[in-house]
Design a protein around this motif. Sequence first.
Motif, PDB file in Angstrom:
ATOM      1  N   ILE A   1       9.998   3.449 -12.112  1.00 27.85           N
ATOM      2  CA  ILE A   1       8.706   3.885 -12.635  1.00 27.85           C
ATOM      3  C   ILE A   1       7.783   4.227 -11.475  1.00 27.85           C
ATOM      4  N   GLU A   2       7.290   5.453 -11.488  1.00 32.69           N
ATOM      5  CA  GLU A   2       6.382   5.921 -10.437  1.00 32.69           C
ATOM      6  C   GLU A   2       4.945   5.675 -10.862  1.00 32.69           C
ATOM      7  N   ALA A   3       4.175   5.087  -9.962  1.00 35.63           N
ATOM      8  CA  ALA A   3       2.758   4.820 -10.222  1.00 35.63           C
ATOM      9  C   ALA A   3       1.921   5.614  -9.230  1.00 35.63           C
ATOM     10  N   GLY A   4       0.628   5.433  -9.289  1.00 34.90           N
ATOM     11  CA  GLY A   4      -0.270   6.084  -8.344  1.00 34.90           C
ATOM     12  C   GLY A   4      -0.158   5.454  -6.968  1.00 34.90           C
ATOM     13  N   GLY A   5      -0.981   5.899  -6.069  1.00 37.58           N
ATOM     14  CA  GLY A   5      -1.010   5.336  -4.725  1.00 37.58           C
ATOM     15  C   GLY A   5      -1.671   3.969  -4.715  1.00 37.58           C
ATOM     16  N   PRO A   6      -1.408   3.177  -3.680  1.00 37.41           N
ATOM     17  CA  PRO A   6      -1.996   1.839  -3.597  1.00 37.41           C
ATOM     18  C   PRO A   6      -3.520   1.834  -3.693  1.00 37.41           C
ATOM     19  N   ASN A   7      -4.181   2.802  -3.114  1.00 37.09           N
ATOM     20  CA  ASN A   7      -5.643   2.844  -3.146  1.00 37.09           C
ATOM     21  C   ASN A   7      -6.162   2.971  -4.581  1.00 37.09           C
ATOM     22  N   ILE A   8      -5.529   3.811  -5.360  1.00 37.78           N
ATOM     23  CA  ILE A   8      -5.919   3.992  -6.768  1.00 37.78           C
ATOM     24  C   ILE A   8      -5.650   2.710  -7.554  1.00 37.78           C
ATOM     25  N   LEU A   9      -4.483   2.120  -7.335  1.00 40.18           N
ATOM     26  CA  LEU A   9      -4.111   0.915  -8.075  1.00 40.18           C
ATOM     27  C   LEU A   9      -4.999  -0.271  -7.730  1.00 40.18           C
ATOM     28  N   MET A  10      -5.406  -0.379  -6.459  1.00 41.59           N
ATOM     29  CA  MET A  10      -6.303  -1.479  -6.069  1.00 41.59           C
ATOM     30  C   MET A  10      -7.625  -1.394  -6.819  1.00 41.59           C
ATOM     31  N   ARG A  11      -8.110  -0.183  -7.051  1.00 45.82           N
ATOM     32  CA  ARG A  11      -9.366  -0.016  -7.797  1.00 45.82           C
ATOM     33  C   ARG A  11      -9.219  -0.460  -9.246  1.00 45.82           C
ATOM     34  N   GLN A  12      -7.977  -0.459  -9.755  1.00 48.88           N
ATOM     35  CA  GLN A  12      -7.716  -0.900 -11.129  1.00 48.88           C
ATOM     36  C   GLN A  12      -7.362  -2.380 -11.200  1.00 48.88           C
ATOM     37  N   GLY A  13      -7.311  -3.038 -10.043  1.00 52.23           N
ATOM     38  CA  GLY A  13      -7.036  -4.468 -10.034  1.00 52.23           C
ATOM     39  C   GLY A  13      -5.611  -4.856  -9.689  1.00 52.23           C
ATOM     40  N   TRP A  14      -4.788  -3.904  -9.250  1.00 49.72           N
ATOM     41  CA  TRP A  14      -3.395  -4.181  -8.928  1.00 49.72           C
ATOM     42  C   TRP A  14      -3.251  -4.264  -7.419  1.00 49.72           C
ATOM     43  N   MET A  15      -3.012  -5.462  -6.908  1.00 52.14           N
ATOM     44  CA  MET A  15      -2.842  -5.683  -5.477  1.00 52.14           C
ATOM     45  C   MET A  15      -1.351  -5.774  -5.143  1.00 52.14           C
ATOM     46  N   ALA A  16      -1.041  -5.811  -3.871  1.00 50.81           N
ATOM     47  CA  ALA A  16       0.356  -5.851  -3.427  1.00 50.81           C
ATOM     48  C   ALA A  16       1.087  -7.082  -3.955  1.00 50.81           C
ATOM     49  N   ASN A  17       0.377  -8.179  -4.185  1.00 46.19           N
ATOM     50  CA  ASN A  17       1.024  -9.409  -4.651  1.00 46.19           C
ATOM     51  C   ASN A  17       0.847  -9.652  -6.151  1.00 46.19           C
ATOM     52  N   THR A  18       0.374  -8.661  -6.888  1.00 44.48           N
ATOM     53  CA  THR A  18       0.140  -8.832  -8.328  1.00 44.48           C
ATOM     54  C   THR A  18       1.448  -9.053  -9.079  1.00 44.48           C
ATOM     55  N   LEU A  19       2.480  -8.296  -8.734  1.00 48.96           N
ATOM     56  CA  LEU A  19       3.783  -8.435  -9.382  1.00 48.96           C
ATOM     57  C   LEU A  19       4.806  -8.964  -8.391  1.00 48.96           C
ATOM     58  N   LYS A  20       5.690  -9.828  -8.907  1.00 42.99           N
ATOM     59  CA  LYS A  20       6.762 -10.370  -8.088  1.00 42.99           C
ATOM     60  C   LYS A  20       8.079 -10.206  -8.830  1.00 42.99           C
ATOM     61  N   PRO A  21       9.175 -10.047  -8.107  1.00 44.01           N
ATOM     62  CA  PRO A  21      10.471 -10.015  -8.784  1.00 44.01           C
ATOM     63  C   PRO A  21      10.631 -11.235  -9.687  1.00 44.01           C
ATOM     64  N   GLY A  22      11.097 -10.978 -10.889  1.00 42.65           N
ATOM     65  CA  GLY A  22      11.268 -12.046 -11.877  1.00 42.65           C
ATOM     66  C   GLY A  22      10.169 -12.088 -12.915  1.00 42.65           C
ATOM     67  N   ASP A  23       9.014 -11.443 -12.651  1.00 43.87           N
ATOM     68  CA  ASP A  23       7.927 -11.406 -13.638  1.00 43.87           C
ATOM     69  C   ASP A  23       8.370 -10.608 -14.868  1.00 43.87           C
ATOM     70  N   ARG A  24       8.027 -11.113 -16.044  1.00 42.35           N
ATOM     71  CA  ARG A  24       8.317 -10.408 -17.305  1.00 42.35           C
ATOM     72  C   ARG A  24       7.074  -9.606 -17.673  1.00 42.35           C
ATOM     73  N   ILE A  25       7.236  -8.290 -17.851  1.00 38.60           N
ATOM     74  CA  ILE A  25       6.095  -7.406 -18.095  1.00 38.60           C
ATOM     75  C   ILE A  25       6.382  -6.415 -19.219  1.00 38.60           C
TER      76      ILE A  25
END
Length: 124
Positions: free
Chosen positions: A68-92
Motif C-alpha cells: 500500500i502506497e501512502a503519501g510522503g512522511p511530511n504529509i503523514l506527520m501532519r495527519q498524526g502518523w509518525m515513524a513509530n505509529t505502526l509496528k510489525p504485528g499491529d492489527r489494522i
Amino acid sequence: MNIKPMVFSLVLLGFTAPIAFAHHSYSAFDMARMVEIVGTVGEVQYKNPHVWLFVDVQTGDKTETWAIEAGGPNILMRQGWMANTLKPGDRINVQLAPMKDETKAGGALQALRLPDGKVIGAWK
C-alpha cells in the motif's frame, strides 16, 4: 537588471513542472473504487518520497501481502502518523483505492484505523 536570464530561468522551470506532476500520478490505481482490508502489519517503510505499508491479509487458509502506497512522511506527520505509529504485528483496518490491475494486491492509502481505534485520513 538583465531580463534575458530571468526569462530563460522561468522557461526552464516551466519545462520541469510536467515531470514533477507525472511522478505523482495515480493512474495505476482505481480512484473511483474503495476497498477495505483488515490485516497485520508486516513492514512499514517510512521514508521519502512515499511511505509504503505491507499488510498481511488472511484469506481462507492463505495469507496475501498487500503493498500500500501512502503519501510522503511530511504529509503523514501532519495527519498524526509518525515513524513509530505502526509496528510489525499491529492489527489494522485500511481503506484504499485498489490497483486497476486486480491481479495485484495493492493500492493507494485513503484511510487507516489504528489498533487503538484512532483514524488517520478520511474514513468513508
